[in-house]
Scaffold this motif. Structure first.
Motif, PDB file in Angstrom:
ATOM      1  N   GLU A   1      -1.511  -2.749   0.293  1.00 52.59           N
ATOM      2  CA  GLU A   1      -2.792  -2.112  -0.024  1.00 52.59           C
ATOM      3  C   GLU A   1      -3.945  -2.917   0.561  1.00 52.59           C
ATOM      4  OE1 GLU A   1      -5.068  -0.298  -3.951  1.00 52.59           O
ATOM      5  OE2 GLU A   1      -3.149  -1.317  -4.220  1.00 52.59           O
ATOM      6  N   VAL A   2      -3.869  -4.247   0.431  1.00 50.30           N
ATOM      7  CA  VAL A   2      -4.911  -5.127   0.979  1.00 50.30           C
ATOM      8  C   VAL A   2      -4.980  -4.981   2.494  1.00 50.30           C
ATOM      9  CG1 VAL A   2      -5.600  -7.541   1.308  1.00 50.30           C
ATOM     10  CG2 VAL A   2      -4.807  -6.768  -0.933  1.00 50.30           C
ATOM     11  N   HIS A   3      -3.809  -4.968   3.155  1.00 50.81           N
ATOM     12  CA  HIS A   3      -3.779  -4.801   4.624  1.00 50.81           C
ATOM     13  C   HIS A   3      -4.325  -3.428   5.025  1.00 50.81           C
ATOM     14  CE1 HIS A   3      -1.949  -8.490   5.947  1.00 50.81           C
ATOM     15  NE2 HIS A   3      -0.963  -8.374   5.040  1.00 50.81           N
ATOM     16  N   HIS A   4      -3.964  -2.418   4.254  1.00 54.23           N
ATOM     17  CA  HIS A   4      -4.452  -1.061   4.541  1.00 54.23           C
ATOM     18  C   HIS A   4      -5.979  -1.026   4.497  1.00 54.23           C
ATOM     19  CE1 HIS A   4      -4.944   3.264   4.412  1.00 54.23           C
ATOM     20  NE2 HIS A   4      -5.618   3.139   3.272  1.00 54.23           N
TER      21      HIS A   4
ATOM     22  N   GLU B   1     -12.503  -4.611  -6.685  1.00 55.50           N
ATOM     23  CA  GLU B   1     -12.002  -4.182  -7.991  1.00 55.50           C
ATOM     24  C   GLU B   1     -10.478  -4.143  -7.999  1.00 55.50           C
ATOM     25  OE1 GLU B   1     -13.607  -3.608 -10.909  1.00 55.50           O
ATOM     26  OE2 GLU B   1     -15.357  -4.394  -9.845  1.00 55.50           O
ATOM     27  N   ARG B   2      -9.895  -3.647  -6.905  1.00 56.19           N
ATOM     28  CA  ARG B   2      -8.427  -3.572  -6.809  1.00 56.19           C
ATOM     29  C   ARG B   2      -7.819  -4.963  -6.781  1.00 56.19           C
ATOM     30  NH1 ARG B   2      -5.563  -0.212  -8.500  1.00 56.19           N
ATOM     31  NH2 ARG B   2      -3.980  -0.435  -6.902  1.00 56.19           N
ATOM     32  N   LEU B   3      -8.520  -5.910  -6.134  1.00 53.83           N
ATOM     33  CA  LEU B   3      -8.009  -7.284  -6.086  1.00 53.83           C
ATOM     34  C   LEU B   3      -8.045  -7.932  -7.473  1.00 53.83           C
ATOM     35  CD1 LEU B   3      -9.491  -8.640  -2.730  1.00 53.83           C
ATOM     36  CD2 LEU B   3      -7.076  -8.206  -3.238  1.00 53.83           C
ATOM     37  N   LYS B   4      -9.045  -7.608  -8.256  1.00 52.78           N
ATOM     38  CA  LYS B   4      -9.175  -8.161  -9.608  1.00 52.78           C
ATOM     39  C   LYS B   4      -8.030  -7.707 -10.501  1.00 52.78           C
ATOM     40  CE  LYS B   4     -14.204  -8.631  -9.743  1.00 52.78           C
ATOM     41  NZ  LYS B   4     -15.438  -8.106 -10.325  1.00 52.78           N
ATOM     42  N   ILE B   5      -7.623  -6.452 -10.321  1.00 52.01           N
ATOM     43  CA  ILE B   5      -6.551  -5.954 -11.199  1.00 52.01           C
ATOM     44  C   ILE B   5      -5.178  -6.132 -10.562  1.00 52.01           C
ATOM     45  CG2 ILE B   5      -8.040  -4.304 -12.390  1.00 52.01           C
ATOM     46  CD1 ILE B   5      -6.803  -2.093 -10.678  1.00 52.01           C
ATOM     47  N   GLY B   6      -5.144  -6.642  -9.355  1.00 53.78           N
ATOM     48  CA  GLY B   6      -3.873  -6.946  -8.707  1.00 53.78           C
ATOM     49  C   GLY B   6      -3.398  -5.854  -7.776  1.00 53.78           C
TER      50      GLY B   6
END
Length: 147
Positions: free
Chosen positions: A64-67, A54-59
């Protein structure tokens, strides 16, 4: 008065069976606990992956991705550890289950032997009683015949 000659052995076997039953219940509880923990970890991972998607969809930011990736890796190691604990707990539970079956069989054998022995005892008591009654009848007959 009936006295089973293997009563002490039967009592010991029953105690062993009860102890094994308690150990089996403890092992089952431990298995359920670690299995529940594993389920919770897998659910947490699934929820985290869904949240990350969901976070990837909204950017989401790269940090954050690495975390989340590091957190998922850490969670997977914890899951692998929990899976090993589940395997061990299941093996222990199954071992106690087999021991409990063996103890149940031993107790049943001694109980069956006691039943058969008690039947022989009752038959012997009946035979002795019949002989006694025959003897009393014979003595009564002889006394009446001598008069």
């Amino acid at each position: 008065m009936y006295n089973y000659r293997f009563q002490q052995i039967l009592t010991i076997r029953e105690q062993e069976k009860n102890e094994t039953e308690m150990a089996y219940k403890d092992a089952t509880k431990a298995f359920e606990d670690v299995a529940t923990k594993l389920y919770d970890l897998l659910k947490k991972k699934e929820d985290l992956i869904d949240y990350q998607q969901e976070r990837l969809k909204i950017g989401a930011s790269i940090d954050e991705v690495h975390h989340y990736a590091r957190f998922i890796d850490s969670l997977e190691k914890t899951i692998a550890d929990a899976q090993q604990k589940v395997i061990q707990a299941r093996a222990k539970m199954q071992w106690y289950e087999e021991k409990l079956l063996e103890k149940n069989l031993e107790v049943r054998k001694f109980e069956k032997m006691r039943e058969k022995d008690h039947e022989r005892f009752k038959e012997e008591q009946s035979r002795i009683e019949m002989n006694f009654l025959d003897e009393v009848s014979l003595q009564t007959y002889n006394k009446k015949g001598n008069r």
